[in-house]
Design a protein around this motif. Structure first.
Motif, PDB file in Angstrom:
ATOM      1  N   ASP A 174     -58.618  68.425 -64.485  1.00 41.50           N
ATOM      2  CA  ASP A 174     -57.929  67.673 -65.539  1.00 41.50           C
ATOM      3  C   ASP A 174     -58.172  68.256 -66.928  1.00 41.50           C
ATOM      4  OD1 ASP A 174     -60.565  66.979 -65.950  1.00 41.50           O
ATOM      5  OD2 ASP A 174     -60.195  64.813 -66.106  1.00 41.50           O
ATOM      6  N   ARG A 220     -53.552  62.208 -69.906  1.00 42.51           N
ATOM      7  CA  ARG A 220     -54.576  62.309 -68.860  1.00 42.51           C
ATOM      8  C   ARG A 220     -55.092  60.943 -68.444  1.00 42.51           C
ATOM      9  NH1 ARG A 220     -59.792  66.068 -69.893  1.00 42.51           N
ATOM     10  NH2 ARG A 220     -60.366  64.342 -71.282  1.00 42.51           N
ATOM     11  N   GLN A 235     -53.935  63.875 -65.100  1.00 42.85           N
ATOM     12  CA  GLN A 235     -53.563  65.284 -65.171  1.00 42.85           C
ATOM     13  C   GLN A 235     -53.975  65.914 -66.496  1.00 42.85           C
ATOM     14  OE1 GLN A 235     -49.327  65.207 -64.622  1.00 42.85           O
ATOM     15  NE2 GLN A 235     -49.438  64.731 -62.434  1.00 42.85           N
TER      16      GLN A 235
END
Length: 389
Positions: free
Chosen positions: A129, A194, A199
């Motif tokens: 991430d 995120r 992500q």
């Protein structure tokens, strides 16, 4: 990071690793630090190319000569780490700092891109991430700095006196500043993404694209496309409205701006030129309630107003202008601003004790949150946190 009053800053809990130099990238880190993020700046041993950038202390005060006022200003509130970034050990240090930094970490900001060892793909192998922001120069990735970007964009052709034949560079590195602040915005947007998706993000931000984007938004690049021409120099006149500078009887200079009909009417009343302006309006078949006509006929209007300034002192002008709606400011130097007590009068500024420089008034972030200005501690000495981190 919390303030002395216990106020929790908006980005408390984030950790940013910054491998950078010069203006845009360090300004991104500073902005994030002011908002509460822990920012760790990593430099090569001995410092990056900007560690001794002017202005420097001259040794006439308490501070020794040679400390970069520029470097300390852009690195307030950060932790400073040095490493041999040409060695595998130094590169692994950066990679570990990015990867092993808890849920609020995994963020790299750099203008030293193009290196496989700190690419988004490489760092993603350690942390899926990860958020990386890479500032580059030109849109195609080739090197560029603020002054070369500006030269290729068109602003120097509009800057300076209207009878000047060559380009005039600006003093403020405006594109660096815009790029640095936009980079901080991009990082916070990626953090939000995120948090919602889990992500990471690979962000690429060219300095040239920041400049092109602003020039497009403000119409500088649209005008020649739709009108087949672009504006020309107008010196100190404000384009498209009424605004220019005047000199008083004692040599002071004022910038005057009349954006609205009320501003212009008050300027006419203040200068006692009502009859002359009305006659001029009739003779020219103009409508001075319209910005376009005020701009088109600015020179003859300014000739009427100039007489009032030429027969009044700066003190008289300041008092009269303060009592009107006219937008005005006396031209000052940086020394004038400091000596006039502007910094002491503004709560944006607080005393900072910066090692290598001494005590001075330094600005916090310009926005307040819940009434709190977000100041940060002084810049650490180069490499001061290396052992601790």
């Amino acid at each position: 990071m919390t303030t002395s009053s216990g106020f929790i800053r908006p980005l408390d809990g984030l950790r940013i690793v910054e491998v950078s130099s010069f203006v845009a990238s360090p300004l991104c880190g500073l902005t994030l630090a002011q908002l509460g993020a822990e920012v760790i700046r990593v430099d090569p041993v001995g410092g990056a190319a900007d560690v001794h950038r002017w202005p420097l202390t001259d040794g006439r005060g308490e501070a020794p000569a040679g400390t970069s006022i520029y470097w300390t200003g852009l690195n307030k509130g950060k932790r400073s780490v040095t490493a041999d970034l040409r060695s595998e050990e130094g590169r692994r240090l950066v990679q570990r700092l990015v990867a092993d930094s808890g849920p609020g970490g995994g963020i790299l900001v750099t203008n030293s891109g193009g290196r496989d060892w700190m690419s988004h793909a490489r760092l993603s192998a350690d942390r899926s991430d990860v958020i990386t922001l890479e500032l580059v120069g030109s849109s195609d990735g080739t090197p560029a700095v603020d002054y070369t970007v500006n030269a290729g964009l068109g602003f120097p052709a509009l800057t300076g006196p209207d009878d000047h034949a060559g380009p005039v560079n600006h003093v403020l590195p405006a594109w660096d500043v815009i790029c640095g602040v936009y980079a901080a915005l991009a990082v916070t947007a990626a953090v939000r993404h995120r948090e919602r998706t889990g992500q990471g993000s690979a962000i690429r931000l060219p300095l040239e694209d920041c400049a092109l984007s602003v020039a497009s938004t403000l119409g500088y690049l649209t005008e020649p496309q739709v009108n087949a021409s672009s504006r020309t120099r107008s010196g100190n006149d404000v384009y498209g409205t009424y605004g220019t500078d005047f000199t008083t009887a004692d040599g002071a200079r004022f910038m005057i701006v009349a954006l609205t009909t009320r501003h212009f009417r008050d300027l006419v009343d203040l200068t006692g030129t009502g009859d002359a302006v009305s006659a001029l309006e009739t003779a020219l078949a103009a409508d001075f309630t319209a910005e376009s006509d005020r701009y088109t006929h600015r020179r003859v209007l300014s000739a009427l107003f100039a007489r009032w300034f030429e027969t009044h002192t700066a003190e008289q002008a300041e008092q009269a202008l303060a009592e009107s709606s006219v937008l005005a400011q006396r031209y000052r130097t940086f020394e004038d601003v400091v000596s006039a007590g502007v910094l002491e009068a503004n709560p944006l500024f607080a005393e900072l004790d910066q090692p290598g420089i001494g005590r001075f008034l330094a600005a916090a972030a310009p926005a307040t949150f819940g009434g709190h200005y977000l100041a940060v501690p002084p810049a650490e000495d180069l490499g001061a946190s290396t052992g601790r981190i």
